[in-house]
Design a protein around this motif. Structure first.
Motif, mmCIF file in Angstrom:
data_model
loop_
_atom_site.group_PDB
_atom_site.id
_atom_site.type_symbol
_atom_site.label_atom_id
_atom_site.label_comp_id
_atom_site.label_asym_id
_atom_site.label_seq_id
_atom_site.Cartn_x
_atom_site.Cartn_y
_atom_site.Cartn_z
ATOM 1 N N ASN A 91 0.848 -1.121 -0.010
ATOM 2 C CA ASN A 91 -0.027 -0.060 0.026
ATOM 3 C C ASN A 91 0.977 1.223 0.092
ATOM 4 O OD1 ASN A 91 -2.931 -0.687 0.007
ATOM 5 N ND2 ASN A 91 -2.760 -1.153 1.941
ATOM 6 N N LEU A 92 1.879 1.200 0.640
ATOM 7 C CA LEU A 92 2.749 2.406 1.040
ATOM 8 C C LEU A 92 3.499 2.915 -0.358
ATOM 9 C CD1 LEU A 92 4.416 1.827 4.250
ATOM 10 C CD2 LEU A 92 2.668 3.418 3.811
ATOM 11 N N SER A 93 3.521 1.773 -1.345
ATOM 12 C CA SER A 93 4.454 1.989 -2.486
ATOM 13 C C SER A 93 3.842 2.974 -3.524
ATOM 14 C CB SER A 93 4.514 0.740 -3.075
ATOM 15 O OG SER A 93 3.523 -0.099 -3.467
ATOM 16 N N TYR A 94 2.432 2.796 -3.415
ATOM 17 C CA TYR A 94 1.642 3.614 -4.401
ATOM 18 C C TYR A 94 1.799 5.265 -4.263
ATOM 19 C CZ TYR A 94 -1.169 -0.705 -5.514
ATOM 20 O OH TYR A 94 -1.468 -1.781 -5.818
ATOM 21 N N HIS A 95 2.490 5.737 -3.326
ATOM 22 C CA HIS A 95 2.542 7.258 -3.172
ATOM 23 C C HIS A 95 4.249 7.493 -3.009
ATOM 24 C CE1 HIS A 95 -1.584 8.064 -2.086
ATOM 25 N NE2 HIS A 95 -1.422 7.004 -1.397
ATOM 26 N N MET A 96 4.879 6.597 -3.728
ATOM 27 C CA MET A 96 6.450 6.757 -3.830
ATOM 28 C C MET A 96 6.686 7.635 -5.234
ATOM 29 S SD MET A 96 9.091 6.559 -2.414
ATOM 30 C CE MET A 96 10.792 7.189 -2.838
ATOM 31 N N PRO A 97 7.015 9.107 -4.960
ATOM 32 C CA PRO A 97 7.345 9.805 -6.366
ATOM 33 C C PRO A 97 8.307 9.243 -7.014
ATOM 34 C CG PRO A 97 7.476 11.213 -4.244
ATOM 35 C CD PRO A 97 7.483 9.694 -3.843
ATOM 36 N N LYS A 98 7.964 9.539 -8.696
ATOM 37 C CA LYS A 98 8.963 8.801 -9.516
ATOM 38 C C LYS A 98 10.380 9.374 -9.324
ATOM 39 C CE LYS A 98 5.419 7.013 -12.705
ATOM 40 N NZ LYS A 98 4.927 6.900 -14.080
ATOM 41 N N GLU A 99 10.387 10.613 -9.009
ATOM 42 C CA GLU A 99 11.653 11.154 -9.080
ATOM 43 C C GLU A 99 12.494 10.758 -8.057
ATOM 44 O OE1 GLU A 99 8.574 12.488 -8.610
ATOM 45 O OE2 GLU A 99 8.227 14.193 -10.149
ATOM 46 N N VAL A 100 12.046 10.195 -6.756
ATOM 47 C CA VAL A 100 13.047 9.584 -5.807
ATOM 48 C C VAL A 100 13.811 8.647 -6.364
ATOM 49 C CG1 VAL A 100 12.860 8.621 -3.717
ATOM 50 C CG2 VAL A 100 11.483 10.484 -3.913
#
Length: 743
Positions: free
Chosen positions: A672-681
């Motif tokens: 679930n947490l992975s859905y909000h990871m910015p691609k830029e990171v």
């Protein structure tokens, strides 16, 4: 020749659980003891499986093979390596097995193995062998000191701890520090993203049609049940994010009548669909992975029960021990060489700490290594997607400092710091005494610094300033405020506009029924008559915060009088008095004197300088840059208060991090947490990992030192929470236009 305490030596070497750290130490030790040189033994076939890890020829005697190992299964490891040498037709007439573990019945084990492998003479150098030779000559002593300097870290959180970690040969610290100094938090606010995810996670199951709502307090409690590892983030962010999420386009709904929150239909439907997909992905991953692992177990003729639990344990350990490189590989298909080097080691340690029977360790290690490599390189779409989700979650945690190596770095740094605490920190801390714990920012900074093991001091000059401040505040109260309590306590905001922060704190505490008079307020810190003010304050800040008083007689500081004169002249126009300019000049030059006296430029290693001044008045350092030698005073004497607050006082402990990883890897929350990871990171991480591997080791250490000093002292850097007093924050909010306050 310096001496070595054999007990301390044994304790330190036994603590090594990183095979590459032990390899470096053991080879240096053997070289110093015997004059041997070593050449790595090359593998054959698939280097990831058949390669010889920590196995070397002795130069000039190619049939003498030396292997270093931290594994607990000495008999199994020796047999595995000798079997592999025989299979690959590598000549060996002498085999030296070097380990930091205690080997029982070593002589009988040697007899058994020499009987199995005729023509091979076997020697075992275990921890007792090392201890017996730990002070044999200057070379072995130097090898030990090099190991301690680079890898042994001491810290206090809580109590006294020692850990072994090579921070400069691991990409994690380099990547974190370098991106931290360049990270655009406006565009990549990971704090907000992870808090939003946890709020949505907590609100699952709410439904306005069924009358199921959660108050803000209930949301915080539910989040802490799921994710007890970051309560400080939760307390600081949830209220703010609830307001934002309830705005259009709404992700959550606020029910005015119930003063509680729930998920709207659209959000519930979206989450339900996503959860169904995630649950299918989770089950498919374990089903397919178990099938792959069973195939390799069958080939190696080994039976293991509870395979799903073993898979979970191995994944947790992979993310703990090589999470950054593993995530970089999964997301960006990079770091292949590091994965090949470290994966086998991580799996071996994981198996040895699992419920697998010791007799099966070597077979299970081999089978798991083959299976996980198969999944990583040739896995199904479901396996790749599941690992990518966990990798993205790891990267989010990494950016938030929830990472074992980063915890070790900041805990170790804390134990090395010697900080002189300015009254610009102490006075606000005392004024927060009656505030709720979550709003005691300066107080929590000092308490957190104490827990972290930072040595804190106040000298006689600063103590005299503190006593004078209390006298001034008492006189000002008498002249300007006595008899006006009702006016300043009649509402929630009037007292916020009082200039003196201790008087503000008094009116706040009186309004909230904590005290009845100003003398009663003062009595919480010192005798209100102030007759014994100095002794009282010395004892109070020592007992409460661990800040030790240093008298001028014991101070014994020698500063350049010409530099002091120039600095006083420059500061006199900026300070409220000439005496204050003198005090600050002496304090700053004293910090630099102590750094030079203790040779901190060389002794600090990657942690840099130890001695700092903790103060909010960083403008004084600009005066040094203006009138004194810039090169001599290149690094500021000031450590940022918000650095100590965010990176020390609010930093998770090692046990917190362990708990977090066990909760998240591999679970539905982790997906679930992975859905909000910015691609830029992931792009930033990929670039920084590549930069790390492009740098020579000696340069990495220099860069880490420079980056760490900048993070501690550069006033232009801002982070998770600025160190603003709660009263000042509330006053600023009142002074903003009404439409902005509603935001």
């Amino acid at each position: 020749m310096s001496t070595i305490d054999p007990r301390a030596f044994e304790y330190a070497i036994e603590k090594i659980d990183d095979g590459f750290v032990f390899e470096a130490f053991a080879l240096a030790f053997l070289s110093a003891l015997n004059g041997w040189e070593f050449i790595p033994v090359g593998g054959s076939g698939d280097k990831g499986v058949d390669g010889y890890q920590h196995v070397f020829h002795r130069k000039g005697k190619e049939k003498t093979i030396v292997q270093t190992s931290t594994e607990k299964d000495t008999p199994g490891k020796i047999r595995e390596t000798l079997g592999k040498l025989k299979k690959n037709k590598k000549a060996c007439d002498r085999f030296v097995y070097v380990t930091n573990r205690k080997v029982t019945n070593g002589d009988s084990l040697i007899d058994e193995i020499e009987a199995e492998y005729e023509g091979v003479q076997v020697s075992i150098h275990d921890i007792k062998w090392f201890v017996a030779r730990c002070a044999e000559n200057a070379g072995v002593i130097a090898a030990y000191h090099t190991f301690v300097d680079h890898n042994l870290h001491q810290y206090s959180q809580p109590g006294f701890n020692v850990t072994v970690a090579n921070l400069d040969k691991d990409s994690r610290l380099y990547v974190f520090l370098s991106q931290r100094l360049n990270y655009d938090r406006k565009n990549n606010n990971v704090d907000n993203l992870i808090c939003d995810t946890l709020i949505m996670y907590a609100l699952e199951g709410t439904d306005p049609d069924k009358g199921i709502f959660l108050t803000e307090k209930q949301i915080k409690e539910r989040i802490k049940q799921h994710v007890s590892f970051d309560s400080k983030l939760i307390d600081g962010k949830v209220s703010q994010r609830l307001v934002e999420l309830a705005k259009k386009p709404r992700k959550i709904q606020f029910h005015v009548g119930k003063l509680a929150y729930c998920l709207p239909f659209e959000t519930r439907f979206e989450i339900e669909q996503r959860n169904l997909g995630d649950e299918r992905l989770y089950k498919e991953f374990y089903k397919q992975t178990e099938k792959t692992i069973r195939r390799y177990f069958d080939e190696n003729e080994v039976t293991v029960y509870k395979i799903e639990a073993l898979i979970s344990k191995v994944l947790v350990d992979i993310f703990k021990k090589q999470g950054l490189e593993f995530s970089n590989f999964v997301v960006n298909q990079d770091s292949t060489a590091v994965i090949e080097q470290n994966l086998k080691e991580v799996i071996a340690a994981s198996v040895e700490s699992s419920s697998v029977q010791p007799k099966n360790w070597q077979a299970v290690k081999t089978a798991l290594h083959l299976a996980i490599r198969d999944i990583v390189y040739h896995g199904s779409a479901e396996q790749r997607q599941f690992l990518k989700s966990l990798a993205n979650t790891y990267l989010m945690m990494f950016m938030l400092r929830w990472e074992p190596k980063l915890t070790t770095y900041f805990e170790s740094m804390s134990s090395k710091l010697k900080v002189f605490v300015d009254n610009s920190i102490i006075i606000p801390a005392l004024s927060e005494f009656f505030l709720p714990e979550g709003n005691r920012r300066h107080w929590n900074l000092l308490k957190g610094a104490k827990r972290a093991g930072i040595e804190m001091f106040i000298n006689e000059t600063l103590m005299d300033e503190l006593v004078s401040h209390f006298r001034m505040v008492k006189n000002k109260y008498k002249k300007s405020f006595e008899g006006l309590e009702e006016f300043y306590t009649s509402d929630d905001s009037e007292f916020l506009f009082v200039d003196e922060i201790l008087v503000r704190a008094y009116f706040y505490s009186k309004r909230n029924g904590k005290v009845r008079s100003f003398n009663e307020f003062l009595n919480f810190f010192l005798d209100p008559t102030l007759r014994t003010a100095k002794a009282d304050l010395i004892g109070y800040i020592q007992d409460e915060f661990g800040i030790k008083f240093i008298s001028n007689e014991s101070w014994n500081i020698k500063v350049d009088q010409e530099e002091k004169r120039k600095l006083v002249e420059a500061l006199a126009v900026k300070k409220e008095s000439e005496q204050k300019a003198i005090n600050d000049s002496e304090m700053m030059l004293a910090i630099y004197y102590l750094r030079e006296k203790n040779n901190e430029a060389s002794e600090g290693g990657i942690f840099g300088y130890s001695t700092w001044w903790l103060s909010k008045d960083t403008s004084t350092y600009r005066a040094i840059q203006e009138v004194l030698n810039k090169d001599k005073y290149r690094v500021s004497c000031y450590i940022r208060p918000d650095f100590v607050y965010n990176y020390i006082a609010l930093m998770p402990s090692s046990s917190d991090v362990d708990e977090a990883y066990n909760m998240i890897f591999p679970t539905m929350l982790g997906v679930n947490l992975s859905y909000h990871m910015p691609k830029e990171v992931s792009k930033i991480v990929h670039e920084k990992v590549k930069a790390f591997h492009d740098q020579p080791p000696v340069r990495v250490r220099q860069i880490l030192k420079t980056l760490g000093e900048r993070l501690k002292s550069d006033p232009s850097l801002k982070d998770r929470k600025a160190l603003e007093h709660f009263f000042d924050e509330q006053r600023s909010l009142l002074q903003r236009p009404a439409r902005d306050r509603r935001k």
